[in-house]
Write an enzyme that holds these catalytic residues in place. Structure first.
Site, mmCIF file in Angstrom:
data_model
loop_
_atom_site.group_PDB
_atom_site.id
_atom_site.type_symbol
_atom_site.label_atom_id
_atom_site.label_comp_id
_atom_site.label_asym_id
_atom_site.label_seq_id
_atom_site.Cartn_x
_atom_site.Cartn_y
_atom_site.Cartn_z
ATOM 1 N N HIS A 52 0.944 -1.139 -0.048
ATOM 2 C CA HIS A 52 0.061 0.106 0.007
ATOM 3 C C HIS A 52 0.802 1.083 0.079
ATOM 4 C CE1 HIS A 52 0.993 0.251 4.287
ATOM 5 N NE2 HIS A 52 0.530 -0.884 4.465
HETATM 6 P P1 TYD Z 1 -2.332 -3.992 6.984
HETATM 7 O O1 TYD Z 1 -2.166 -2.352 6.832
HETATM 8 O O2 TYD Z 1 -2.802 -4.766 6.267
HETATM 9 O O3 TYD Z 1 -0.782 -4.310 7.607
HETATM 10 P P2 TYD Z 1 0.526 -4.254 6.926
HETATM 11 O O4 TYD Z 1 0.622 -2.773 6.471
HETATM 12 O O5 TYD Z 1 1.608 -4.452 7.866
HETATM 13 O O6 TYD Z 1 0.738 -5.183 5.995
HETATM 14 O O7 TYD Z 1 -3.092 -4.045 8.519
HETATM 15 C C1 TYD Z 1 -3.703 -5.355 9.130
HETATM 16 C C2 TYD Z 1 -4.944 -4.865 9.882
HETATM 17 O O8 TYD Z 1 -4.756 -4.198 11.135
HETATM 18 C C3 TYD Z 1 -5.922 -4.155 9.088
HETATM 19 O O9 TYD Z 1 -7.093 -4.823 9.395
HETATM 20 C C4 TYD Z 1 -5.912 -2.808 9.641
HETATM 21 C C5 TYD Z 1 -5.423 -3.095 10.779
HETATM 22 N N1 TYD Z 1 -4.600 -2.034 11.555
HETATM 23 C C6 TYD Z 1 -5.114 -1.184 12.505
HETATM 24 O O10 TYD Z 1 -6.284 -1.402 12.921
HETATM 25 N N2 TYD Z 1 -4.399 -0.135 13.034
HETATM 26 C C7 TYD Z 1 -3.432 0.335 12.643
HETATM 27 O O11 TYD Z 1 -2.548 1.197 13.159
HETATM 28 C C8 TYD Z 1 -2.636 -0.591 11.575
HETATM 29 C C9 TYD Z 1 -1.493 -0.283 10.844
HETATM 30 C C10 TYD Z 1 -3.576 -1.604 11.197
#
Ligand code: TYD
Length: 133
Positions: A52
């Site tokens: 992302h």
């Molecule tokens: P995600 O963005 O997929 O993690 P990464 O970038 O490490 O691959 O996030 C995983 C899950 O966690 C998604 O459901 C969103 C949630 N999340 C939160 O609730 N709060 C946060 O601060 C972050 C970064 C993610």
């Protein structure tokens, strides 16, 4: 618009004595005010994280323990950076696509973020990322 040239490694000041290292992040160590800290741990080695970009959030990514690879993409140029030093932070401005993989066993990926969590400021669709450039 930010490019890979706006990505940089921040050196985190550290203090060393016979008891080990102590690294300190203060207000002026990071080019933004920290609104949130999160970390990834117990990550399977074949995991793929990220995938992302952000419209608002600036981040600093730190390999607190172990190592992992960060692939960066500004839509024109891609760069792969291995992080494995707990006193180095990878500063990512807005608008940089990032993917993280190759996690070593026991690695911990700490993220300092300039915003609170807000899903609406994520760009999770690569085609959408390219199209908004
Ligand atoms: P995600 O963005 O997929 O993690 P990464 O970038 O490490 O691959 O996030 C995983 C899950 O966690 C998604 O459901 C969103 C949630 N999340 C939160 O609730 N709060 C946060 O601060 C972050 C970064 C993610």
């Amino acid at each position: 618009m930010n490019t890979i040239d706006n990505v940089r490694i921040l050196e985190i000041p550290k203090v060393h004595d016979e008891r080990g290292f102590l690294a300190v992040i203060e207000k002026d160590t990071i080019p933004f005010s920290i609104q949130r800290v999160y970390y990834l741990y117990d990550v399977p080695s074949d995991s793929y994280r990220g995938g992302h970009a952000h419209k608002e959030q600036q981040s600093v990514i730190i390999a607190l323990s172990g190592s992992f690879e960060v692939t960066l993409d500004d839509g024109k140029t891609k760069k792969r950076i291995m992080l494995n030093k707990p006193n180095q932070g990878l500063y990512l401005p807005t608008g940089i696509w990032r993917e993280i993989d190759d996690f070593s066993s026991g690695s911990v990926c700490l993220v300092l973020a300039s915003t609170e969590y807000d899903e609406s400021e994520y760009i999770r669709d690569y085609e959408g990322f390219i199209n908004q450039l």
